[in-house]
Scaffold this motif. Structure first.
Motif, mmCIF file in Angstrom:
data_model
loop_
_atom_site.group_PDB
_atom_site.id
_atom_site.type_symbol
_atom_site.label_atom_id
_atom_site.label_comp_id
_atom_site.label_asym_id
_atom_site.label_seq_id
_atom_site.Cartn_x
_atom_site.Cartn_y
_atom_site.Cartn_z
ATOM 1 N N ASN A 118 0.857 -1.190 0.000
ATOM 2 C CA ASN A 118 0.000 0.000 0.000
ATOM 3 C C ASN A 118 0.899 1.248 0.000
ATOM 4 O O ASN A 118 1.475 1.634 1.027
ATOM 5 N N ALA A 119 1.027 1.888 -1.164
ATOM 6 C CA ALA A 119 2.024 2.954 -1.349
ATOM 7 C C ALA A 119 1.820 4.123 -0.384
ATOM 8 O O ALA A 119 2.780 4.617 0.216
ATOM 9 N N LYS A 120 0.594 4.556 -0.232
ATOM 10 C CA LYS A 120 0.318 5.729 0.621
ATOM 11 C C LYS A 120 0.681 5.453 2.070
ATOM 12 O O LYS A 120 1.326 6.255 2.743
ATOM 13 N N GLN A 121 0.212 4.257 2.538
ATOM 14 C CA GLN A 121 0.480 3.863 3.922
ATOM 15 C C GLN A 121 1.986 3.858 4.206
ATOM 16 O O GLN A 121 2.450 4.454 5.167
ATOM 17 N N ILE A 122 2.726 3.233 3.309
ATOM 18 C CA ILE A 122 4.150 3.036 3.586
ATOM 19 C C ILE A 122 4.911 4.363 3.453
ATOM 20 O O ILE A 122 5.814 4.648 4.236
ATOM 21 N N GLU A 123 4.502 5.204 2.525
ATOM 22 C CA GLU A 123 5.182 6.504 2.383
ATOM 23 C C GLU A 123 4.986 7.359 3.640
ATOM 24 O O GLU A 123 5.918 8.014 4.116
ATOM 25 N N SER A 124 3.771 7.331 4.187
ATOM 26 C CA SER A 124 3.498 8.183 5.351
ATOM 27 C C SER A 124 4.316 7.746 6.564
ATOM 28 O O SER A 124 4.603 8.544 7.453
ATOM 29 N N ILE A 125 4.735 6.501 6.603
ATOM 30 C CA ILE A 125 5.572 6.038 7.723
ATOM 31 C C ILE A 125 7.052 6.300 7.415
ATOM 32 O O ILE A 125 7.802 6.770 8.266
ATOM 33 N N ILE A 126 7.461 6.027 6.185
ATOM 34 C CA ILE A 126 8.880 6.161 5.828
ATOM 35 C C ILE A 126 9.363 7.607 5.953
ATOM 36 O O ILE A 126 10.513 7.847 6.334
ATOM 37 N N PHE A 161 2.953 -13.051 -3.659
ATOM 38 C CA PHE A 161 4.418 -12.890 -3.732
ATOM 39 C C PHE A 161 4.771 -11.690 -4.613
ATOM 40 O O PHE A 161 5.699 -10.936 -4.315
ATOM 41 N N ILE A 162 4.016 -11.550 -5.725
ATOM 42 C CA ILE A 162 4.256 -10.404 -6.616
ATOM 43 C C ILE A 162 3.970 -9.110 -5.851
ATOM 44 O O ILE A 162 4.744 -8.150 -5.905
ATOM 45 N N ARG A 163 2.862 -9.104 -5.117
ATOM 46 C CA ARG A 163 2.465 -7.892 -4.394
ATOM 47 C C ARG A 163 3.455 -7.530 -3.286
ATOM 48 O O ARG A 163 3.985 -6.429 -3.248
ATOM 49 N N SER A 164 3.700 -8.448 -2.393
ATOM 50 C CA SER A 164 4.537 -8.117 -1.228
ATOM 51 C C SER A 164 6.018 -8.028 -1.591
ATOM 52 O O SER A 164 6.707 -7.105 -1.178
ATOM 53 N N ASN A 165 6.506 -8.987 -2.354
ATOM 54 C CA ASN A 165 7.953 -9.079 -2.581
ATOM 55 C C ASN A 165 8.438 -8.134 -3.675
ATOM 56 O O ASN A 165 9.606 -7.748 -3.689
ATOM 57 N N TYR A 166 7.546 -7.783 -4.603
ATOM 58 C CA TYR A 166 7.974 -6.903 -5.704
ATOM 59 C C TYR A 166 7.334 -5.518 -5.613
ATOM 60 O O TYR A 166 8.034 -4.516 -5.454
ATOM 61 N N VAL A 167 6.007 -5.454 -5.663
ATOM 62 C CA VAL A 167 5.336 -4.142 -5.604
ATOM 63 C C VAL A 167 5.664 -3.450 -4.273
ATOM 64 O O VAL A 167 5.905 -2.233 -4.237
ATOM 65 N N GLY A 168 5.718 -4.214 -3.195
ATOM 66 C CA GLY A 168 6.059 -3.650 -1.888
ATOM 67 C C GLY A 168 7.431 -2.979 -1.913
ATOM 68 O O GLY A 168 7.612 -1.877 -1.383
ATOM 69 N N VAL A 169 8.395 -3.618 -2.530
ATOM 70 C CA VAL A 169 9.746 -3.052 -2.610
ATOM 71 C C VAL A 169 9.746 -1.805 -3.500
ATOM 72 O O VAL A 169 10.400 -0.797 -3.183
ATOM 73 N N TYR A 170 8.994 -1.849 -4.570
ATOM 74 C CA TYR A 170 8.847 -0.658 -5.427
ATOM 75 C C TYR A 170 8.325 0.526 -4.606
ATOM 76 O O TYR A 170 8.850 1.650 -4.693
ATOM 77 N N ASN A 171 7.302 0.282 -3.785
ATOM 78 C CA ASN A 171 6.743 1.362 -2.957
ATOM 79 C C ASN A 171 7.779 1.908 -1.978
ATOM 80 O O ASN A 171 7.877 3.127 -1.779
ATOM 81 N N ILE A 172 8.539 1.018 -1.374
ATOM 82 C CA ILE A 172 9.583 1.473 -0.439
ATOM 83 C C ILE A 172 10.624 2.301 -1.195
ATOM 84 O O ILE A 172 11.044 3.369 -0.744
ATOM 85 N N LEU A 173 11.013 1.819 -2.364
ATOM 86 C CA LEU A 173 12.020 2.545 -3.161
ATOM 87 C C LEU A 173 11.548 3.950 -3.514
ATOM 88 O O LEU A 173 12.317 4.916 -3.431
ATOM 89 N N GLU A 174 10.293 4.064 -3.917
ATOM 90 C CA GLU A 174 9.759 5.387 -4.263
ATOM 91 C C GLU A 174 9.822 6.329 -3.055
ATOM 92 O O GLU A 174 10.195 7.489 -3.172
#
Ligand code: NAD
Length: 322
Positions: A66-74, A99-112
């Motif tokens: 969840n991009a918004k959630q993770i950005e607001s914490i990071i 696996f696609i969602r957590s392991n790949y999209v999740g990392v993309y969100n953290i990277l952003e």
């Protein structure tokens, strides 16, 4: 220094993440940890010794996909260490989507988010991204080995590593990656080889072994993995990848026999079952880069670590027997 900082640990209610939080907060008297975890079936908030660290530790239930959630914490932390992942190969074969969602999209969100707020990032990865080695060779994976993932789990981890490398190269983010071999120790879910074997053995259930059991895994105690991550956070060169192992290759069948030996159980409990599709035969890591560059070495001998781990699970699971 990293010691005084606020670290975001993602996936810290799972096996390795919880061990890392306990290790870090015990060792470092200052600084704090925020743990973001989706609390999947593999998680248990009590794996973290939160009573001992209550003033320096906080758990937030959130999803890295969840991009918004993770950005607001990071945006409020100094450093992110990402353990969050779906981690069981068999589950990835049955259903790759999470696996696609957590392991790949999740990392993309953290990277952003780390790119936007210029935050130090460390990605936890696995030796499985390199694929499989022949059983009878002395070849090992090192930082130059090509990626050759062979199941959906390792493919999503490999894809995430590639994305991290691309963000380092393209945007100059302050990131590092570690690829570690098989971990063992407390807080691992019962689906994994060592806890499952202990569970079945003490209940006198059959212990399934895939194929011949001759597959080789390179085992490291989870606390040695934690000290390697600490070395990378403190002294690692930005942009680098470090491979982590305790140089401890074991055939799966021998690990199971050692466990039965520790528990005083008969080897007749072992039952050979048909092999996992596309099962990797052998993983082995050459850790000389982290040993030489960061002066890191493991400190827990396998037989000792395995004995303590087996006894830990045996006492945990024997509660069910009473
Ligand atoms: P685990 O399954 O025990 O724990 C994973 C944790 O991540 C769980 O608490 C889960 O709830 C959480 N999680 C999953 N998806 C999430 C999401 N979308 N958002 C937030 N939290 C989420 O796994 P583990 O064995 O502790 O592995 C941790 C990391 O280490 C993984 O990235 C794995 O690839 C890597 N790794 C594991 C090993 C090993 O031997 N176990 C070896 C090398 C690398």
């Amino acid at each position: 220094a990293i010691e005084n900082k606020e670290i975001l640990v993602t996936g810290g209610a799972g096996f390795i993440g919880s061990n890392f939080i306990n290790y870090w907060l015990k060792k470092h008297q200052r600084g704090s940890i925020v743990n973001v975890d989706k609390l999947t079936y593999a998680a248990n908030p009590d794996y973290v010794d939160h009573k001992s660290f209550s003033d320096r530790y906080e758990l937030i239930k959130a999803d890295i996909a969840n991009a918004k959630q993770i950005e607001s914490i990071i945006k409020d932390v100094d450093c992110v260490v990402n353990f969050a992942a779906e981690s069981h190969v068999d589950n990835s074969i049955k259903s790759p989507e999470p696996f696609i969602r957590s392991n790949y999209v999740g990392v993309y969100n953290i990277l952003e988010a780390v790119r936007k707020y210029d935050i130090r990032f460390h990605q936890i990865s696995t030796d499985e991204v390199f694929g499989s080695l022949p059983l009878d060779s002395s070849q090992k994976f090192d930082e130059h080995s090509p990626y050759a993932p062979r199941n959906p789990y390792s493919a999503t981890k490999a894809a995430a590593d590639m994305l991290v490398r691309s963000y380092i190269n393209t945007y100059g983010i302050k990131a590092t990656i570690s690829n570690c071999s098989n971990n063992y120790g407390p807080n691992q879910h019962r689906e994994k080889l060592i806890p499952k074997t202990v569970y079945n053995a003490i209940h006198n259930f059959r212990i399934p072994i895939y194929g011949s059991g001759r597959q080789i895994r390179d085992w490291i105690h989870v606390l040695d993995h934690c000290s390697a991550i600490e070395a990378i956070l403190e002294r690692g060169r930005i942009g680098e990848t470090y491979l982590v192992s305790a140089r401890n290759e074991q055939h799966n069948i021998d690990v199971v026999k050692k466990i039965l030996g520790i528990l005083g159980k008969d080897e007749s409990l072992i039952e050979y079952v048909s092999d996992r599709p596309g099962h990797d035969v052998r993983y082995a890591i050459d850790p000389k880069k982290i040993e030489n560059e960061l002066d890191w070495k493991p400190s827990i001998p396998f037989d000792e670590g395995l004995r303590d781990t087996v006894n830990h699970y045996a006492s945990l699971f024997s509660n069910d027997l009473r």
